[in-house]
Every structure is written in structure tokens, then in C-alpha cells.
Design an enzyme around this catalytic site. Structure first.
Site, short mmCIF file in Angstrom:
data_model
loop_
_atom_site.label_atom_id
_atom_site.label_comp_id
_atom_site.label_asym_id
_atom_site.label_seq_id
_atom_site.Cartn_x
_atom_site.Cartn_y
_atom_site.Cartn_z
N SER A 136 28.13 -22.25 38.91
CA SER A 136 26.79 -23.21 39.50
C SER A 136 25.58 -22.23 39.01
O SER A 136 26.00 -20.80 38.48
CB SER A 136 27.17 -22.40 41.06
OG SER A 136 25.90 -22.54 41.62
N TYR A 149 28.19 -17.57 49.20
CA TYR A 149 28.29 -18.62 47.63
C TYR A 149 27.78 -18.00 46.45
O TYR A 149 28.82 -17.95 44.88
CB TYR A 149 27.37 -20.15 47.93
CG TYR A 149 27.85 -20.83 46.49
CD1 TYR A 149 28.76 -21.20 46.78
CD2 TYR A 149 26.94 -21.28 45.88
CE1 TYR A 149 28.74 -22.39 46.62
CE2 TYR A 149 27.52 -21.80 45.72
CZ TYR A 149 27.91 -22.63 45.47
OH TYR A 149 28.50 -24.38 43.90
N LYS A 153 30.66 -17.27 42.89
CA LYS A 153 30.21 -18.33 41.41
C LYS A 153 30.02 -16.67 40.05
O LYS A 153 30.48 -16.75 39.00
CB LYS A 153 29.19 -19.13 41.94
CG LYS A 153 29.56 -19.93 42.60
CD LYS A 153 30.69 -21.10 41.90
CE LYS A 153 31.29 -22.20 42.87
NZ LYS A 153 32.20 -23.06 42.51
P1 NDP Z 1 32.31 -31.20 47.50
O1 NDP Z 1 31.87 -30.76 48.79
O2 NDP Z 1 31.28 -32.87 47.49
O3 NDP Z 1 33.87 -31.92 47.48
C1 NDP Z 1 34.75 -30.48 47.01
C2 NDP Z 1 36.12 -30.60 46.87
O4 NDP Z 1 37.09 -30.32 47.01
C3 NDP Z 1 36.62 -31.97 47.85
O5 NDP Z 1 36.83 -32.91 47.41
C4 NDP Z 1 37.18 -30.52 49.47
O6 NDP Z 1 38.05 -30.98 49.98
C5 NDP Z 1 37.59 -29.88 48.26
N1 NDP Z 1 37.96 -28.21 48.51
C6 NDP Z 1 37.92 -27.29 49.67
N2 NDP Z 1 38.00 -26.55 49.48
C7 NDP Z 1 39.81 -26.89 49.50
C8 NDP Z 1 40.66 -26.41 49.71
N3 NDP Z 1 40.37 -24.96 50.31
N4 NDP Z 1 41.72 -26.98 49.49
C9 NDP Z 1 41.68 -28.21 48.31
N5 NDP Z 1 41.32 -28.31 47.80
C10 NDP Z 1 39.64 -28.14 49.28
O7 NDP Z 1 31.21 -30.06 46.24
P2 NDP Z 1 31.16 -30.52 44.68
O8 NDP Z 1 31.52 -31.79 44.07
O9 NDP Z 1 29.27 -30.69 45.31
O10 NDP Z 1 31.55 -29.07 44.22
C11 NDP Z 1 32.42 -28.82 42.77
C12 NDP Z 1 31.83 -27.85 41.97
O11 NDP Z 1 30.70 -27.90 42.00
C13 NDP Z 1 32.32 -26.18 43.28
O12 NDP Z 1 32.90 -25.59 42.76
C14 NDP Z 1 30.85 -26.19 43.38
O13 NDP Z 1 30.02 -25.08 43.84
C15 NDP Z 1 30.41 -26.56 42.60
N6 NDP Z 1 28.41 -26.84 42.40
C16 NDP Z 1 28.02 -27.66 43.69
C17 NDP Z 1 27.10 -28.22 43.33
C18 NDP Z 1 26.01 -28.88 44.29
O14 NDP Z 1 24.91 -29.01 45.03
N7 NDP Z 1 26.72 -29.93 44.27
C19 NDP Z 1 26.15 -27.20 41.85
C20 NDP Z 1 26.28 -26.44 41.15
C21 NDP Z 1 27.63 -26.26 41.71
P3 NDP Z 1 37.63 -31.10 51.81
O15 NDP Z 1 36.04 -31.87 51.79
O16 NDP Z 1 39.14 -31.88 51.67
O17 NDP Z 1 37.02 -30.06 51.85
#
Ligand code: NDP
Length: 244
Positions: A136, A149, A153
């Protein structure tokens, strides 16, 4: 991006929602065999309904032993996207041990662990591979209420570099993408308030948040042979935010 990944097996974590889900679908469209790992079965059910070729694995990546067992049989992988993460925001002085441990378990420890499992296989089979960690902009810039967070990262960025150093001799490339805000479920938690969103977009030279597809395209590039000499980078996908 027109890229064929025919014959490649890609593992994507956090593939139930947001960026991970879109990455899994894009990899399948590029011809890769895809294993989608996440912890909510309903998300996997709908993903497989949308793309029946995707193989689902349901596990909480914060659980080391369960992850080991769940990934034992996924087979040889050439590509890995460590995307799963959680974000719970709180002022620095209110951070609890539980919030800290949960975030580090998912955002950092699971990246290391899943990468070990997949990279050991890549090394044994001597075919190399490419790993992309989803970091991130928060790894390199302080954001209010994001102490834990941001720290996770920052750790992902450094882990990416050491992995690139140690896995490079096995022809395994390791890179990170560092997006700005994307309005997924996670993005909405911190940035759906229009006033707060404006303070962020005003600091982004391109003046807007990133779209899911823009992050996915960067992941595909780093996974593909089009980036065959790139390893150890943390690639901002941030409209210029980190440049300022
Ligand atoms: P979402 O919350 O939309 O999706 C995250 C996914 O990861 C979900 O399917 C969630 O499942 C899964 N997940 C979370 N914890 C676990 C776990 N313990 N075991 C298995 N699966 C898990 O997030 P984003 O798509 O927005 O984020 C994706 C990546 O991008 C992350 O690494 C985030 O830090 C990074 N990012 C996001 C930004 C943003 O603004 N959205 C900006 C910069 C980076 P469930 O819903 O069931 O928990």
C-alpha cells in the site's frame, strides 16, 4: 493487457472480494489455472459460479497450521499474489494488542508463510516463478489512524525486498504493488466520508482514487514475463501520491 499465462498455475489470497477477486478472474481470463484462497465460503461459491475453472480453498490465513494443511494439496504454482489483508483503524493511543496481533498475523505473517509454501515448491521444481505482494502507499506515508496498518505494510515492503534477495538465485522474482485508495469494502471503511476522501484526492496528482482494474493490471504485469528483469520493487499505483 493481452498476456497469455497458459500453462501457469496462480495462487491468489484474499480472492473473495475486491482486488483479489478481480485478480483471480483476470488471471483465469489470461489462461492461468487459478487457486483462490479466502476465508468466507460464500465468496468462493459465488466466485466459482462466475468462473467454474477456479479452484477454491477456504481458510483463515491468520491460522498457521490451518494454512499449511489447506495449501498442502494445491499443487505446483508458478505465480502467487499475496493480497489478503485486514484494516481496522484506530488512533495510535487506542491500539490494542488484539488489533495489532490480528493485523500482523494476516498482513505480514501469512505473506511470509504462504510464500514459503509456494516458493519451496518453485525451488524444488526449478522452474522459477513470480510473487506479487499487495502492499500500500501506507507503507511509505503516515496516515492518521493507520498506525498498525501502515506498520504492517512497511513490513511487507521490506519482506518483499529480502524475499527478492534470497529467492532470486532460484529465478523467483518478488515484487510489491503499493496502491492508493481503492473503493473496495476495505477502502470504503476509511475513505467513504466525502470530506476525508477530498483531503486524500487533493494530495494525489491525478486527483482521484485508483480503480480495482488499475491495480490488477499492475499485478498482471509483475507476474508476467513482460517484467522478467524486475525484482524487489515496490511499485506505487497511486496517481503520483508518493512522489510528492
Ligand atoms: P477487501 O477487504 O475488499 O478484500 C480482502 C479479501 O481478503 C477478502 O476476500 C477477505 O475475506 C480476505 N481476507 C482478509 N483476511 C483474511 C484471512 N485472515 N484469511 C483469508 N482471507 C482473508 O480488500 P481490498 O481488495 O481493498 O484489499 C486487497 C489488498 O489491497 C490488501 O492487501 C489491502 O491492504 C491492499 N490495499 C487496499 C487498498 C484500498 O484502498 N482498498 C489500498 C492499498 C492497498 P473476508 O471478507 O472474508 O474477510
Amino acid at each position: 493487457m493481452e498476456e497469455t499465462l497458459q500453462g501457469k498455475h496462480a495462487v491468489v489470497t484474499g480472492a473473495g472480494k475486491g482486488i483479489g477477486r478481480a485478480a483471480a478472474l483476470a488471471l483465469a481470463r489470461c489462461g492461468a489455472k487459478v487457486t483462490a484462497v479466502t476465508r468466507t465460503q460464500a465468496d468462493l461459491d459465488s466466485l466459482v459460479q462466475e468462473c467454474p475453472a477456479i479452484a477454491p480453498v477456504c481458510v483463515d490465513l491468520a491460522d498457521w497450521a490451518a494454512t499449511e494443511a489447506a495449501l498442502r494439496d494445491v499443487g505446483p504454482a508458478h505465480l502467487l499474489v499475496n493480497n489478503a489483508a485486514c484494516a481496522s483503524l484506530q488512533p495510535f493511543l487506542e491500539v490494542t494488542e488484539e488489533q495489532f496481533d490480528r493485523a500482523f498475523s494476516v498482513n505480514v505473517k501469512a505473506v511470509l508463510h504462504v510464500s514459503q509454501i509456494v516458493a519451496r515448491g518453485m525451488k524444488e521444481r526449478k522452474h522459477g516463478g513470480s510473487i506479487v505482494n499487495v502492499s500500500s502507499q501506507a507503507s511509505q506515508c503516515a496516515l492518521r489512524d493507520h498506525a498498525v496498518y501502515c506498520a504492517t505494510k512497511g513490513a511487507v515492503d521490506m519482506l518483499t525486498k529480502v524475499m527478492a534477495l534470497e529467492l532470486g538465485p532460484h529465478q523467483i522474482r518478488v515484487n510489491a504493488v503499493n496502491p492508493t485508495v481503492v473503493l473496495t469494502d476495505m477502502g470504503r471503511v476509511g475513505w467513504s466520508d466525502p470530506e476525508k476522501a477530498r483531503t486524500m484526492t487533493s494530495r494525489i496528482p491525478l486527483g482521484r482514487f485508483a480503480e480495482v482494474e488499475e491495480v490488477v493490471n499492475s499485478i498482471l504485469f509483475l507476474l508476467s514475463d513482460k517484467s522478467s528483469m524486475i525484482s524487489g520493487v515496490t511499485l506505487p499505483v497511486d496517481g503520483g501520491f508518493l512522489a510528492c
